[in-house]
Design a protein around this motif. Structure first.
Motif, short mmCIF file in Angstrom:
data_model
loop_
_atom_site.label_atom_id
_atom_site.label_comp_id
_atom_site.label_asym_id
_atom_site.label_seq_id
_atom_site.Cartn_x
_atom_site.Cartn_y
_atom_site.Cartn_z
N PHE A 30 11.98 -6.35 35.74
CA PHE A 30 11.74 -5.88 34.67
C PHE A 30 10.80 -6.90 34.19
CE2 PHE A 30 11.64 -5.34 29.92
CZ PHE A 30 12.13 -3.95 29.72
N GLN A 66 6.49 -4.52 32.95
CA GLN A 66 5.53 -2.94 33.19
C GLN A 66 6.01 -2.80 31.23
OE1 GLN A 66 8.85 -4.33 34.46
NE2 GLN A 66 10.51 -2.79 33.64
N ASP A 67 4.70 -1.84 30.91
CA ASP A 67 4.97 -2.00 29.84
C ASP A 67 4.01 -0.53 29.15
OD1 ASP A 67 2.50 -2.22 28.31
OD2 ASP A 67 2.46 -4.22 28.57
N GLY A 76 1.55 -0.36 27.33
CA GLY A 76 0.83 0.02 26.27
C GLY A 76 -1.43 0.04 26.93
N ASP A 131 -2.09 2.67 24.92
CA ASP A 131 -2.79 2.20 23.32
C ASP A 131 -4.07 1.81 23.51
OD1 ASP A 131 0.35 0.83 21.39
OD2 ASP A 131 -0.52 1.37 23.73
N TYR A 139 4.67 2.73 23.08
CA TYR A 139 5.13 1.94 21.31
C TYR A 139 5.42 2.93 20.11
CZ TYR A 139 4.50 -2.27 24.48
OH TYR A 139 4.39 -3.42 25.03
N TRP A 156 4.35 2.13 17.58
CA TRP A 156 3.49 1.75 16.50
C TRP A 156 2.82 3.31 16.59
CZ3 TRP A 156 1.95 1.80 12.06
CH2 TRP A 156 2.85 1.14 11.40
N TYR A 213 9.02 3.06 23.01
CA TYR A 213 9.24 1.72 23.87
C TYR A 213 9.79 0.11 23.56
CZ TYR A 213 9.04 -1.42 28.43
OH TYR A 213 9.39 -1.53 29.25
N GLU A 215 10.46 -3.71 24.33
CA GLU A 215 10.15 -4.91 25.36
C GLU A 215 11.69 -5.62 24.85
OE1 GLU A 215 7.70 -5.75 26.50
OE2 GLU A 215 6.84 -4.78 26.34
N GLU A 216 12.39 -5.29 25.72
CA GLU A 216 13.74 -5.09 26.60
C GLU A 216 14.79 -5.29 27.35
OE1 GLU A 216 15.53 -6.37 23.51
OE2 GLU A 216 15.03 -5.36 21.73
N GLY A 217 15.42 -5.99 27.63
CA GLY A 217 16.38 -6.00 28.93
C GLY A 217 16.23 -6.94 30.19
N ASP A 247 20.11 3.79 30.96
CA ASP A 247 20.39 2.06 30.46
C ASP A 247 19.69 1.55 29.86
OD1 ASP A 247 22.88 0.71 30.49
OD2 ASP A 247 21.37 -1.06 31.25
#
Lengths: 815, 815
Positions: free
Chosen positions: A540, A543-544, A546, A549, A698, A700, A720, A722-724, A731
């Motif tokens: 982790f 990755q995102d 975005g 966006d 995301y 938004w 989504y 930004e965590e973990g 999970d």
């Protein structure tokens, strides 16, 4: 300049003085026209002395690289005529826009394309005036420049574009000038290795010309200062035979360069003939030219007592105060007159016959070569009906497939039907992304050593894999810009690497949409898989979601984003995208097994609509208490699981289930061509019911896209965060609160008057959620009721119906 | 494996069999612990035969690269002990998380940092269980890994990180393993040239180890298949002496590698001594190791009849069905037992003395080296008061400065006061960005050839310039992660190049915020200038202001975005950012001359507040008819020009002027630590007056940030649109409708009851706007009334007042 010995070029001078003079005339003419573009508003032929009003009030442009670009162009023209070569020209130092424009005008193409920039004095004045002038043309080589497929803004992509253009064009020579500043960039450094993927039988050739003029904006370049031997070692290590041309005396350099290009061409043809006629497929070094000439060559040697020619001071505008300062203006005039324009242009402004004679004829002119205007050459892909690979779905959620694996089967047909104008690109992930069925009919192309243990690796093939997203993207862009088709498959986690490349390509598409002489090219298709919700092997760290966006910030007319929720919708979406023109299509779809929700016809209709109510998952009878909406495969699964819980425990709650495939449908019709009308939007999402939206990216973005909709104040988006750190798939979903339990709780929180049974269910959901989280920590896998959940538990009369209802919007034509 | 001759390593075997055995023990122990992490839930010491329940239900991780990483780590430990070297270890193939974790545990560091993972059997079980397990640690080398400064997610940055770490650490050796897959990426390819920027006197050394294990996920790697001579030519061309270590017989490879590392270390010390003691500053090739060993070495040779060791099949988990399939489980058990764990670990699970002895002591352990935990070493910058460089502003808008040029003067002091722990990084743009005052006190460092004509180029210096944004970013990250300070200056147009690098660094900051053993590091500071509104030399090909949007998608606690509107606010902002810790600060500010709006004290107060009412530009007396807000230098100019027009023509209109420096202040306090409370927000922006907001970037971001505010429905944002080709500055502003005329029209459209005079003004604005546009097209510069506009025309009593009013929010502490 260093004085290292020249290598590679035969000692004898193959061209006589008359030819040197002819080459020099073209070069002088191009240089004159370039300086004129940077400086002049008027007095294009210097019929009178320069006055302040002849000079532009704001001087913009890059002189430094321009004489070198002009020189290479001049000599390529000679080679084209001498050997009847089919060639295009890519200017890596694309800031040198004046050079590309000057040569296109000299060849007559510019005036053919833009009649108001005629091939005479008036046209020359307009040519000068328009350059980097409000309402005119950019200072870079740009979409507006005839003969270019390479935007000259951000540096680093000239070689990958060049190789992309050469693929499947066996007779084409792609000359690619690499600036020694650009040489320092990462994408360029990686792309030298593209020569290990160029098939000498079926592809054309790339001739890199590394122009070592020694300087960037304010610094020397690295390759100019590491010593010649080290540089040659590096270039040979990149797999090239290096032909060095070096000097500062024009006639000498003309002779060297003419010889070098002939030798390079001989070597290229020799490699190609050996491969094509004798089957000699072992990789040999391809030729390249190392051109060492002064920066801003032929420009002012000195200004205000400081050296300019051959230094970084020649990078942009070497004399800045020409409008205000008569002494500077005199230097400019002297500079312009040093090209002896009276020998180059008729009094009418048209180039004299002795200049014109160097230009090749018609489409052999690099500025008019159709390969540099790919829409002219593009033929539509032969696309099989996706239904031939669709999976049967007798009822929703009763079967499971890996969407991209099934897509791989479809791509087998696409490859088979389009053996010479479609390629797959990817950073070593095509098999990991489960598209490996294509290896039934093709291979990964590789010109390096191939060993017995290798699988699906061959000297030719339709799949291009290198661990450089930049190179993959550049290849694909070059391939599309020359009229072909392709697909870039990539882990979603890594696609941000090409954010800025996407930017340039999207701007190219946007600009060329307004240029009637450039017909549309094929869309740039991204398949983003191994997406952020299923990051099994990728921790982790990075990755995102975005990229979506980033893409949506670009002009609506060139971008499309699709989130097919299952196998058949992925097939339908991809078939549409592959047929489309002049878009960037971003398709996000998982490779992991997912339930099949829609049969082939339903999927096709749903994708054509882009957004739709799934009747079989709804029980609202037209008047929902709540709308549960979703976009993306994992959110769709969770939303359906939430529906199944709600319908079991709160059967009187009227739920409408909406799935969004085409994200752009959410926007207002005035903002995006795919946008739903407000009326259609309200029909689907209602004007007043609470909407719970489970989204892949995301959250938004969903708010942004639906901002002007009637019911927007009732919209609650889960997406989504930004965590973990390390997670199993569910999970991950839970850490982001996009899980079924949270969605059920959201519904209960937002629908008024549900009563005590709902309150109890809400509490149970919280408990189950905590238990599910703990279970993953104890067992390393999901809770059995999560692992084993299926929609068909809920199966009841009416399931399996088509997603079409009268409330759904009409299909749109995605072409 | 090829059989090319080894080069560079002395023939003799410098180590005896006992030492080979000792090295091999450590290596076996590390390999055992790595395999255990990938597979085992329990039975860590194999006290009994493996049963299904001992195996994790989901097998994740990357075995292929792990034995190579373990091997290099093992031998570095020997070198550290033998020569008392201060070294850190960077794993380019960072997917090999098990290797870094295994070595840290063997060295005892892991248990020191994480006591629940104790140095015994229970700890070993926990070590295994937690790996890539829900609630555990990532499968990559990660922030959680002691001894790492290099996130192992996205590949390509190991060398730039390594060089960044080595800068100004003259006694440090940074070992950097480069994977041969990673080798293909652009950022990695460019970063080889970082050795031309490493000063042998003041910096430490980087030892690259190119690990040629031959395979990626599903393909051979390019460097493994271009022939050894071509690869060596390439690596020498990168400026290295190559020491090749090649084999598949462990004892043989141990001998070779031990010798190679000794020789590399000798050469490094020789280069450093020559430079430091004898002033021999001419660049010599730095040593590197080419390590050629099988992928997944010591793993299963074959599974189900297919070769695994030495092939791509060893990349991730070589035996997949170990829980379900007893035959596979038997292979796993045999594999684990092949390391002879009984020789390596006490029955208690602690490593035996014969293993432990290889570990260096205390902070010499690479897993405990404080350089890999930079917050331990960080000392605050000595920052002069920015007021010492502030410009006097007797009244707003009466003087003009270039903000970044004045900032350059401030940076002179910063450089002077912090001669060994602060650097400026930029892609050849530091002078173009007008920060060149720093050359009064320092130089650009360059180890290539330096010629007489060069300016400010020297063998040592505080400014790092290479035309690779990736390398600049990587250098800075490496420098910060080892406890130092820096500033990256870049054209806004090109910063998207590092989108994905920013992602990884932001996630690093976010994760380490939760690790108490990692004290904060300095913030990563971006100065984005030559911004999108002033793209003089850069056409209109690629620029966009979307980096801000990209950044804002990250966790609020680690990102800050500032848009100082003038010179003093830029100074104040940058002084704050340079002092701050553990953020990414994005500062967007122009380099072109702009009016000075605020004096030093006002600027400081305004920046500390982040958002404020400018009284001197307002005439609302606490009850505005309209709020004119702005963020960014060009939007501020246009908004003030709009105010001047409105106040002249509609003097009774009560206008409140609000400027936003700290974009995060717009967010809700629950969303961002800098967020204004709703009450403060309403006090500034009012609860009901129309708000016209002129913004530097994409307008949607302002809507997003203010989404939950009371008055949001009254907010009208003008910002950057994707438009245009070539423009002058104001032309650009007009194409985006963020011009003064449009802002005036917006106000008139949105304030009810303004009457006929306003209607007339609105019409005039439209006319003037058209005239202004046409003027640029005719003259190539702006309309005189635009060029010559100044705020001081409006100067009247009350101007020049402080921006502070009771309505403004309280200052915040940005540290």
């Amino acid at each position: 300049m260093t004085t290292a010995p020249r290598t590679g070029v035969p000692a004898g001078a193959p061209i006589d003085d008359a030819e040197v003079a002819a080459l020099d005339r073209w070069w002088r003419a191009a240089n004159y026209l370039a300086v004129g573009q940077i400086y002049l508003l008027d007095n294009p032929l210097l019929d009178r002395g320069l006055v302040a009003e002849d000079i532009k009030p704001r001087l913009l442009g890059h002189w430094g690289t321009t004489p070198g670009l002009n020189l290479v162009y001049t000599h390529l023209n000679r080679l084209i005529r001498e050997r009847d070569v089919d060639a295009i020209f890519l200017a890596g130092p694309g800031h040198g826009g004046p050079a590309a424009v000057a040569n296109a005008w000299l060849e007559g193409t510019y005036s053919e394309v833009y009649p108001h920039v005629s091939w005479d004095r008036d046209g020359m004045r307009e040519l000068f005036r328009q350059f980097s002038f409000p309402g005119g043309i950019p200072s870079h080589v740009a979409p507006e420049t005839p003969g270019s497929i390479h935007e000259g803004g951000e540096l680093g992509y000239v070689l990958s574009h060049a190789y992309g253009a050469a693929l499947d064009n066996p007779d084409l020579l792609v000359a690619a000038v690499v600036g020694d500043g650009e040489f320092e960039t990462g994408p360029l450094a990686a792309s030298w290795h593209a020569n290990k993927f160029l098939d000498p039988v079926h592809d054309g050739a790339v001739l890199p010309v590394l122009h070592l003029n020694g300087w960037k904006i304010a610094n020397p370049t690295v390759p100019a200062r590491i010593g010649r031997e080290e540089l040659l070692s590096l270039l040979r290590g990149y797999g090239h035979e290096v032909l060095t041309v070096e000097g500062r005396e024009p006639a000498d350099v003309h002779r060297q360069l003419a010889a070098a290009l002939e030798r390079a061409h001989d070597t290229i043809r020799d490699i190609q003939r050996a491969a094509r006629e004798r089957g000699a497929l072992d990789r040999r070094p391809w030729p390249m030219v190392l051109l060492v000439t002064p920066k801003g060559w032929t420009g002012p040697v000195e200004v205000d007592g400081r050296p300019v020619e051959g230094t970084w001071r020649a990078h942009q505008v070497p004399i800045a105060e020409t409008r205000q300062n008569p002494a500077h203006r005199a230097i400019l005039e002297q500079w312009l007159r040093s090209y002896r324009p009276e020998e180059l242009f008729e009094p009418t402004g048209t180039p004299v016959p002795g200049v014109r004679a160097l230009a090749p004829d018609g489409p052999r002119r690099m500025s008019a070569n159709p390969h540099a205007n790919g829409g002219l050459l593009r033929t539509p892909l032969r696309l099989p009906d996706f239904r031939s690979h669709a999976v049967a779905v007798p009822e929703p959620g009763a079967s499971i497939h890996e969407p991209t694996r099934v897509l791989g089967g479809y791509l087998v047909d696409v490859v088979r039907e389009n053996p010479a104008n479609f390629r797959l690109f990817g950073p070593d992930e095509t098999a990991s992304n489960r598209l490996d069925a294509v290896y039934e009919v093709t291979d990964k192309v590789f010109e390096g050593e191939i060993r017995d243990i290798d699988e699906h690796l061959a000297r030719s093939g339709r799949v291009m894999e290198i661990l450089s997203e930049h190179t993959c993207q550049g290849w694909l862009e070059g391939y599309l810009l020359t009229g072909r088709h392709g697909l870039f498959n990539c882990y979603e986690a890594f696609i941000h690497l090409v954010d800025s490349m996407f930017n340039q390509h999207a701007k190219w598409l946007k600009t060329t949409r307004g240029l009637s002489w450039r017909p549309p090219i094929s869309s740039l298709n991204y398949l983003l898989t191994s997406h952020v919700w299923r990051q099994d092997h990728n921790g982790f760290s990075h990755q995102d979601p975005g990229f979506i966006d980033h893409v949506v910030n670009k002009r609506a007319e060139v971008v499309r984003v699709y989130l097919p929720p299952d196998t058949n919708t992925l097939l339908s979406t991809m078939a549409h995208c592959l047929a489309s023109q002049h878009y960037v299509n971003v398709v996000v779809a998982g490779k992991q097994p997912v339930f099949d929700w829609l049969g082939p016809e339903e999927a096709d209709l749903h994708c054509a609509r882009g957004v739709g109510i799934w009747d079989w998952a709804s029980n609202d009878d037209g008047e929902p208490d709540v709308v549960l909406a979703c976009a993306g495969d994992v959110p769709t699964l969770e939303a359906l699981a939430a529906v199944s819980i709600l319908r079991k425990h709160l059967p009187s709650l009227r739920i409408r289930f909406v799935n969004v495939v085409d994200l752009m449908r959410l926007q207002d019709a005035t903002e995006h061509p795919h946008g739903l009308s407000d009326r259609d939007f309200d029909t689907v999402f209602t004007a007043e019911a609470p909407v719970i939206f489970a989204y892949h990216g995301y959250p938004w973005l969903i708010h942004r896209l639906t901002y002007r909709r009637t019911n927007h104040h009732n919209l609650h988006v889960r997406g989504y965060k930004e965590e973990g750190t390390t997670t199993t798939p569910f999970d991950m979903v839970m850490m982001n609160d996009v899980d079924r339990y949270h969605l059920v709780m959201d519904v209960i929180d937002r629908v008024p008057g549900l009563g005590s049974r709902a309150a109890l269910l809400r509490q149970q959901m919280g408990d189950t959620r905590r238990r599910a989280r703990q279970w993953t920590r104890d067992h390393g896998e999901d809770l059995p009721e999560v692992r084993e959940w299926s929609w068909s538990e809920l199966a009841a009369p009416g399931h399996g119906r088509s997603p079409s209802t009268t409330a759904n919007p009409a299909p749109i034509d995605v072409l």
